[in-house]
Design an enzyme around this catalytic site. Structure first.
Site, mmCIF file in Angstrom:
data_model
loop_
_atom_site.group_PDB
_atom_site.id
_atom_site.type_symbol
_atom_site.label_atom_id
_atom_site.label_comp_id
_atom_site.label_asym_id
_atom_site.label_seq_id
_atom_site.Cartn_x
_atom_site.Cartn_y
_atom_site.Cartn_z
ATOM 1 N N ARG A 6 0.854 -1.194 0.000
ATOM 2 C CA ARG A 6 0.000 0.000 0.000
ATOM 3 C C ARG A 6 0.889 1.243 0.000
ATOM 4 N NH1 ARG A 6 -2.602 2.992 4.670
ATOM 5 N NH2 ARG A 6 -4.000 4.391 3.567
ATOM 6 N N HIS B 270 -2.857 11.082 0.815
ATOM 7 C CA HIS B 270 -2.308 10.841 2.152
ATOM 8 C C HIS B 270 -1.671 12.154 2.621
ATOM 9 C CE1 HIS B 270 -0.873 7.457 4.977
ATOM 10 N NE2 HIS B 270 -0.472 8.582 5.549
ATOM 11 N N GLU C 191 -7.359 8.434 6.317
ATOM 12 C CA GLU C 191 -7.606 9.059 7.619
ATOM 13 C C GLU C 191 -8.090 10.504 7.512
ATOM 14 O OE1 GLU C 191 -3.987 8.540 9.840
ATOM 15 O OE2 GLU C 191 -4.234 6.371 9.985
ATOM 16 N N ASN D 245 -7.480 1.688 9.852
ATOM 17 C CA ASN D 245 -6.177 1.839 10.503
ATOM 18 C C ASN D 245 -6.399 1.837 12.005
ATOM 19 O OD1 ASN D 245 -5.288 2.226 7.911
ATOM 20 N ND2 ASN D 245 -4.753 4.382 8.162
ATOM 21 N N TYR E 11 -4.475 1.693 15.855
ATOM 22 C CA TYR E 11 -3.243 1.767 16.650
ATOM 23 C C TYR E 11 -3.495 1.587 18.144
ATOM 24 C CZ TYR E 11 -0.736 3.243 12.517
ATOM 25 O OH TYR E 11 -0.162 3.260 11.270
ATOM 26 N N GLU F 74 -3.564 -0.222 8.122
ATOM 27 C CA GLU F 74 -2.410 0.169 8.937
ATOM 28 C C GLU F 74 -2.576 -0.399 10.334
ATOM 29 O OE1 GLU F 74 -1.371 4.330 9.245
ATOM 30 O OE2 GLU F 74 -1.783 4.662 7.115
HETATM 31 O O1 IFM Z 1 2.597 7.617 10.021
HETATM 32 C C1 IFM Z 1 1.204 7.647 10.183
HETATM 33 C C2 IFM Z 1 0.509 7.474 8.850
HETATM 34 O O2 IFM Z 1 0.904 8.450 7.945
HETATM 35 C C3 IFM Z 1 -0.978 7.562 9.022
HETATM 36 N N1 IFM Z 1 -1.454 6.693 10.070
HETATM 37 C C4 IFM Z 1 -0.751 6.707 11.330
HETATM 38 C C5 IFM Z 1 0.733 6.553 11.114
HETATM 39 C C6 IFM Z 1 1.472 6.579 12.470
HETATM 40 O O3 IFM Z 1 1.245 7.789 13.114
#
Ligand code: IFM
Length: 436
Positions: A77, A121, A166, A289, A291, A343
């Site tokens: 990606r 992005h 995002e 995504n 985290y 992500e």
């Molecule tokens: O590095 C970023 C990415 O550009 C977008 N999602 C989160 C990642 C980590 O912060």
């Protein structure tokens, strides 16, 4: 590792984005983006870092394609830098920039790796910011044209095309909190930006489909479940509000044609008749995504998150269960297309010692999050692939080069890439699934 049993059809990948790795900011006919302007403004990015050189990927394309291949992934990606292919964001196209992405896509295909393209992005052409940026409806129209041209050019070879990465970050971090480019601090602007991002997504899907683009089309959203810190009514209400602002503000328009109740945001003043129908185009996939979770505490001072599994170098709680909870929640609330985890990754203060990089906490993060993903799939969520963020260390926005998410360590002085232990672990995991 052997307990992670994904279906044989599952896709394994890694992810990057243009401004974070390409460098060559002033080469090959590329125009300036809002991130060039922002990162060159003193005080905006840690240590004054910029993406001028980044990982020098533009000049090291073949080497980096070989790195990707060395992992054994079947999917990659990446994003297209809009100002590299259309320097102002309107008007003339740049043949050199277009040729770069042709080489990237063809180089992936030659190695048996499927190209997953992100159109936006965060690196908006500065020429469009000068005309109002995403606050202006015009930018959404220009984006649809950009999407059509890129779709016609690459859509026959792309495994997927995603419009935005995002949009919450573009809207809130860039236009309400001023932490990201273009650095605006205005809630009304944020709401207009969020709406125009969503509108541009719908217009882009219409434009690409109208042009006969065959690649699967979708969007990528960053999402987290929100956990109330206690059982108090105040914490529960806060969690519901934060979830509405972070997740539902994007999901409800895309899947329910309406902005959600309960987000505690003013009415957006740029919504026109028909916009919500345009936004809610059918999608072929949804990228998520993930985290960490949102920890919602209404108390003063707030009740701290338990952080039982530690925090990353970003200060984000390592909470794998949140990935399962989130996926099950959205699977319950919406009728969704197939999902890709576009992500998921962990930042740690890595170092090369005797030619190797020991990063056991990243491996633990990956293992536990993949297990959570399997749990969500067992609960009925249709997830078809996973992309680790990121292929290699890169420009982490306002944190500059201070935070390292990569499977490959990048020495920015020499541009030498060194496989971390996590790269070896991921390669072995993928190989094990192929063998099975
Ligand atoms: O590095 C970023 C990415 O550009 C977008 N999602 C989160 C990642 C980590 O912060």
């Amino acid at each position: 590792m052997s307990t992670l049993n994904f279906p044989s059809t599952f896709h394994w990948g890694v992810a990057t984005s243009a401004y974070q790795i390409e460098g060559a900011a002033n080469e090959g006919g590329r125009g300036p983006s809002i991130w060039d302007t922002y990162s060159h403004t003193p005080g905006k990015v840690l240590n004054g870092d910029t993406g001028d050189v980044a990982c020098d990927h533009y000049h090291r394309l073949e080497e980096d394609l070989n790195l990707i291949q060395s992992l054994g992934v079947d999917s990659y990606r990446f994003s297209i830098a809009w100002p590299r292919v259309q320097p102002l964001g309107y008007g003339a196209w740049n043949p050199e920039g277009l040729a770069f992405y042709d080489r990237l896509v063809d180089g992936l295909l030659a190695r048996g790796i499927a190209p997953h393209i992100t159109l936006y992005h965060w690196d908006l052409p500065q020429g469009l910011q000068d005309r109002g940026g995403w606050e202006s409806r015009e930018t959404a129209l220009h984006f649809a044209e950009y999407a059509r041209v890129m779709g016609e050019r690459l859509g026959d070879r792309a495994a997927s095309i995603c419009t935005h990465n995002e949009p919450w970050c573009t809207a809130v971090l860039g236009n309400e909190l001023g932490r990201f480019a273009p650095g605006i601090q205005d809630q009304k602007v944020m709401l207009r930006v969020a709406h125009h991002l969503l509108l541009s997504h719908g217009l882009a899907l219409q434009a690409m489909r109208g042009a006969g683009v065959k690649a699967p089309l979708g969007i990528v959203l960053n999402q987290s479940p929100a956990t109330p810190a206690t059982d108090s009514a105040a914490d529960k209400a806060l969690a519901a509000k934060e979830y509405a602002m972070f997740v539902r503000w994007y999901m409800d328009p895309l899947f329910k044609k309406a902005y959600p109740e309960g987000a505690d945001l003013p009415v957006c003043d740029v919504v026109q008749a028909g916009d919500m129908d345009t936004i809610a185009q059918p999608m072929d996939f949804l990228g998520i995504n993930y985290y960490t979770r949102i920890w919602s505490s209404a108390a003063t001072p707030p009740v701290p998150a338990p952080n039982a599994h530690g925090v990353s170098d970003m200060g984000w709680e390592n909470y794998a269960q949140g990935l399962r909870d989130l996926l099950v929640q959205i699977h319950t609330d919406y009728t969704l297309p197939p999902i890709f985890i576009t992500e998921n990754g962990f930042a740690s203060p890595d170092a090369v010692v005797d030619g190797t990089v020991a990063d056991p906490r990243r491996i633990d993060y990956m293992r536990t999050h993949l297990q959570a993903l399997l749990d969500a799939m067992a609960a009925g969520v249709n997830v078809q692939g996973f992309f680790y963020w990121s292929l290699m260390d890169n420009f982490e926005w306002d944190s500059g080069y201070d935070k390292r998410f990569g499977l490959f360590y990048v020495d920015y002085a020499t541009q030498v890439r060194t496989a971390k232990d996590s790269a070896h672990w991921y390669r072995a995991l993928i190989a094990q699934h192929r063998a099975a």
